[in-house]
Design a protein around this motif. Structure first.
Motif, PDB file in Angstrom:
ATOM      1  N   MET A   1     -80.895  -9.812  14.137  1.00  0.00           N
ATOM      2  CA  MET A   1     -79.732 -10.099  13.303  1.00  0.00           C
ATOM      3  C   MET A   1     -78.472 -10.097  14.176  1.00  0.00           C
ATOM      4  O   MET A   1     -78.213  -9.128  14.887  1.00  0.00           O
ATOM      5  N   CYS A   2     -77.709 -11.181  14.129  1.00  0.00           N
ATOM      6  CA  CYS A   2     -76.518 -11.309  14.963  1.00  0.00           C
ATOM      7  C   CYS A   2     -75.381 -10.438  14.432  1.00  0.00           C
ATOM      8  O   CYS A   2     -75.299 -10.139  13.241  1.00  0.00           O
ATOM      9  N   MET A   3     -74.503 -10.049  15.346  1.00  0.00           N
ATOM     10  CA  MET A   3     -73.328  -9.284  14.954  1.00  0.00           C
ATOM     11  C   MET A   3     -72.364 -10.177  14.198  1.00  0.00           C
ATOM     12  O   MET A   3     -72.061 -11.295  14.624  1.00  0.00           O
ATOM     13  N   LEU A   4     -71.900  -9.698  13.060  1.00  0.00           N
ATOM     14  CA  LEU A   4     -70.939 -10.419  12.233  1.00  0.00           C
ATOM     15  C   LEU A   4     -69.669  -9.584  12.132  1.00  0.00           C
ATOM     16  O   LEU A   4     -69.721  -8.409  11.768  1.00  0.00           O
ATOM     17  N   ALA A   5     -68.533 -10.186  12.473  1.00  0.00           N
ATOM     18  CA  ALA A   5     -67.260  -9.463  12.406  1.00  0.00           C
ATOM     19  C   ALA A   5     -66.181 -10.427  11.952  1.00  0.00           C
ATOM     20  O   ALA A   5     -66.066 -11.528  12.483  1.00  0.00           O
ATOM     21  N   TYR A   6     -65.398 -10.019  10.961  1.00  0.00           N
ATOM     22  CA  TYR A   6     -64.303 -10.867  10.505  1.00  0.00           C
ATOM     23  C   TYR A   6     -63.191 -10.039   9.871  1.00  0.00           C
ATOM     24  O   TYR A   6     -63.395  -8.903   9.438  1.00  0.00           O
ATOM     25  N   THR A   7     -62.017 -10.643   9.868  1.00  0.00           N
ATOM     26  CA  THR A   7     -60.834 -10.062   9.254  1.00  0.00           C
ATOM     27  C   THR A   7     -60.500 -10.838   7.988  1.00  0.00           C
ATOM     28  O   THR A   7     -60.430 -12.065   8.015  1.00  0.00           O
ATOM     29  N   THR A   8     -60.331 -10.131   6.893  1.00  0.00           N
ATOM     30  CA  THR A   8     -59.888 -10.761   5.650  1.00  0.00           C
ATOM     31  C   THR A   8     -58.371 -10.766   5.660  1.00  0.00           C
ATOM     32  O   THR A   8     -57.744  -9.714   5.721  1.00  0.00           O
ATOM     33  N   TYR A   9     -57.783 -11.959   5.622  1.00  0.00           N
ATOM     34  CA  TYR A   9     -56.342 -12.045   5.842  1.00  0.00           C
ATOM     35  C   TYR A   9     -55.686 -13.066   4.925  1.00  0.00           C
ATOM     36  O   TYR A   9     -56.252 -14.133   4.649  1.00  0.00           O
ATOM     37  N   SER A  10     -54.523 -12.713   4.464  1.00  0.00           N
ATOM     38  CA  SER A  10     -53.635 -13.655   3.790  1.00  0.00           C
ATOM     39  C   SER A  10     -52.209 -13.237   4.091  1.00  0.00           C
ATOM     40  O   SER A  10     -51.895 -12.045   4.088  1.00  0.00           O
ATOM     41  N   GLU A  11     -51.361 -14.219   4.361  1.00  0.00           N
ATOM     42  CA  GLU A  11     -49.964 -13.886   4.639  1.00  0.00           C
ATOM     43  C   GLU A  11     -49.186 -13.645   3.360  1.00  0.00           C
ATOM     44  O   GLU A  11     -48.046 -13.246   3.396  1.00  0.00           O
ATOM     45  N   SER A  12     -49.803 -13.905   2.183  1.00  0.00           N
ATOM     46  CA  SER A  12     -49.156 -13.618   0.914  1.00  0.00           C
ATOM     47  C   SER A  12     -49.887 -12.512   0.187  1.00  0.00           C
ATOM     48  O   SER A  12     -51.103 -12.388   0.309  1.00  0.00           O
ATOM     49  N   GLY A  13     -49.159 -11.721  -0.573  1.00  0.00           N
ATOM     50  CA  GLY A  13     -49.767 -10.677  -1.379  1.00  0.00           C
ATOM     51  C   GLY A  13     -50.311 -11.239  -2.687  1.00  0.00           C
ATOM     52  O   GLY A  13     -50.033 -12.367  -3.065  1.00  0.00           O
ATOM     53  N   GLY A  14     -51.104 -10.423  -3.372  1.00  0.00           N
ATOM     54  CA  GLY A  14     -51.580 -10.793  -4.692  1.00  0.00           C
ATOM     55  C   GLY A  14     -52.672 -11.833  -4.733  1.00  0.00           C
ATOM     56  O   GLY A  14     -52.908 -12.454  -5.775  1.00  0.00           O
ATOM     57  N   VAL A  15     -53.388 -12.027  -3.628  1.00  0.00           N
ATOM     58  CA  VAL A  15     -54.462 -13.033  -3.614  1.00  0.00           C
ATOM     59  C   VAL A  15     -55.843 -12.390  -3.683  1.00  0.00           C
ATOM     60  O   VAL A  15     -56.854 -13.089  -3.599  1.00  0.00           O
ATOM     61  N   GLY A  16     -55.902 -11.077  -3.830  1.00  0.00           N
ATOM     62  CA  GLY A  16     -57.187 -10.400  -3.942  1.00  0.00           C
ATOM     63  C   GLY A  16     -57.852 -10.090  -2.621  1.00  0.00           C
ATOM     64  O   GLY A  16     -59.077  -9.942  -2.552  1.00  0.00           O
ATOM     65  N   LYS A  17     -57.057  -9.941  -1.555  1.00  0.00           N
ATOM     66  CA  LYS A  17     -57.611  -9.709  -0.214  1.00  0.00           C
ATOM     67  C   LYS A  17     -58.455  -8.434  -0.165  1.00  0.00           C
ATOM     68  O   LYS A  17     -59.607  -8.460   0.304  1.00  0.00           O
ATOM     69  N   THR A  18     -57.914  -7.349  -0.632  1.00  0.00           N
ATOM     70  CA  THR A  18     -58.620  -6.075  -0.560  1.00  0.00           C
ATOM     71  C   THR A  18     -59.799  -6.042  -1.520  1.00  0.00           C
ATOM     72  O   THR A  18     -60.876  -5.526  -1.184  1.00  0.00           O
ATOM     73  N   THR A  19     -59.628  -6.598  -2.710  1.00  0.00           N
ATOM     74  CA  THR A  19     -60.733  -6.668  -3.671  1.00  0.00           C
ATOM     75  C   THR A  19     -61.888  -7.465  -3.089  1.00  0.00           C
ATOM     76  O   THR A  19     -63.062  -7.075  -3.191  1.00  0.00           O
ATOM     77  N   LEU A  20     -61.573  -8.580  -2.456  1.00  0.00           N
ATOM     78  CA  LEU A  20     -62.600  -9.419  -1.854  1.00  0.00           C
ATOM     79  C   LEU A  20     -63.304  -8.685  -0.714  1.00  0.00           C
ATOM     80  O   LEU A  20     -64.531  -8.740  -0.585  1.00  0.00           O
ATOM     81  N   THR A  21     -62.552  -7.985   0.112  1.00  0.00           N
ATOM     82  CA  THR A  21     -63.145  -7.234   1.219  1.00  0.00           C
ATOM     83  C   THR A  21     -64.160  -6.223   0.718  1.00  0.00           C
ATOM     84  O   THR A  21     -65.286  -6.141   1.226  1.00  0.00           O
ATOM     85  N   ALA A  22     -63.781  -5.435  -0.270  1.00  0.00           N
ATOM     86  CA  ALA A  22     -64.669  -4.396  -0.797  1.00  0.00           C
ATOM     87  C   ALA A  22     -65.952  -4.996  -1.363  1.00  0.00           C
ATOM     88  O   ALA A  22     -67.054  -4.494  -1.119  1.00  0.00           O
ATOM     89  N   ASN A  23     -65.813  -6.089  -2.105  1.00  0.00           N
ATOM     90  CA  ASN A  23     -66.980  -6.656  -2.767  1.00  0.00           C
ATOM     91  C   ASN A  23     -67.866  -7.447  -1.820  1.00  0.00           C
ATOM     92  O   ASN A  23     -69.080  -7.509  -1.997  1.00  0.00           O
ATOM     93  N   LEU A  24     -67.292  -8.035  -0.784  1.00  0.00           N
ATOM     94  CA  LEU A  24     -68.129  -8.677   0.228  1.00  0.00           C
ATOM     95  C   LEU A  24     -68.892  -7.629   1.034  1.00  0.00           C
ATOM     96  O   LEU A  24     -70.056  -7.852   1.404  1.00  0.00           O
TER      97      LEU A  24
END
Length: 280
Positions: free
Chosen positions: A1-24
């Motif tokens: 299994m290959c190493m997977l690494a990524y940053t969840t990012y948005s320059e605007s607030g309120g787009v669900g960045k943290t919610t998406l991170t937790a659920n992914l």
């Protein structure tokens, strides 16, 4: 299994960045991956809050991620890692992260005085290498704040890949149109090449204008493998209960709504897509 690494990012607030991170993170874990999430957002309503992770965020004496970034740890990096009930682990946020720019500058000045190398925007990558994180985990997700600065730069330098949640609004489309500028600036500042694993239209309604925005995203040449409809009750409920949406649906929803189950399936599909793209 290959190493997977990524940053969840948005320059605007309120787009669900943290919610998406937790659920992914939850979805990757369901698919058998060993997942570590790093919370670099110093805000009170960060991923650590959402997942109800016990933290010592106001204890300046306690060891924390910021201390490791400035090379002043009080223990092993592994001691910062906390387990969750969802099958993945978290390095929580800490209040000291609010002062990270100044702390890194002081650490850099001290290193230069001693004739030592210190790259303030590459510290997290080095910390993870020194801690041999790849031996324990095959998936790393980092959740930085939206504003540019050393939190974001360290996240991007450590992962080299981005996942971009957006809202299909006028402001959201401005963010989409500016992605090339964002990538160019990050690559120039960090002297590295970045990839975009996917764009995730989040909070979609049913108006014709929003459908048009989705078409424009595709025309810009970015991959949007799934769209997440407006599921305020599901995601706000998970914040109220401080858990992932998967856990909220399974343990707090007495009446199972089919459309919410479909949204959770989309998150699993998105996780699988990211794994496939990341392994290429």
């Amino acid at each position: 299994m290959c190493m997977l690494a990524y940053t969840t990012y948005s320059e605007s607030g309120g787009v669900g960045k943290t919610t998406l991170t937790a659920n992914l993170a939850d979805a990757h874990s369901q698919q058998g991956r060993d997942v570590l999430v790093l919370d670099l957002d110093p805000q009170q309503g960060s991923l650590s809050y959402l997942l109800d992770i016990p933290t010592s965020r106001d204890d300046d004496v306690a060891d924390n991620i910021a201390r490791h970034l400035i090379d002043e740890p009080k223990g092993e990096f592994s001691e910062l890692i906390q387990e969750t009930p969802y099958g993945f682990d978290v390095v929580p946020s800490h209040g000291m992260l609010e002062n990270l720019p100044q702390l890194l500058m002081k650490a850099q000045n001290l290193a230069e005085d001693l004739g030592e190398e210190f790259s303030p925007n590459d510290r997290l990558r080095q910390v993870l290498i020194d801690a041999d994180i790849r031996r324990e985990y095959d998936t790393i997700i980092i959740d930085p704040p939206a504003s540019p600065g050393p939190h974001l730069y360290n996240a991007v330098s450590a992962t080299r890949s981005l996942l971009l949640p957006v809202k299909p609004t006028g402001k959201g489309m401005q963010s989409i149109a500016g992605i090339e500028d964002i990538l160019t600036n990050l690559e120039a500042n960090l002297d590295l090449d970045l990839g975009v694993l996917a764009i995730v239209p989040n909070g979609i309604g049913s108006t014709s204008d929003q459908e048009q925005y989705l078409e424009e995203i595709q025309q810009l040449g970015y991959d949007a493998p799934v769209t997440i409809r407006d599921r305020s009750a599901l995601f706000e409920g998970s914040w109220d209960q401080r858990c992932t949406a998967f856990y909220y649906f399974g343990h707090h929803r007495s009446h199972k709504r089919d459309y919410e189950a479909e949204t959770l399936d989309k998150l699993r599909d998105l996780a699988a897509h990211i794994e496939e793209v990341g392994d290429q």
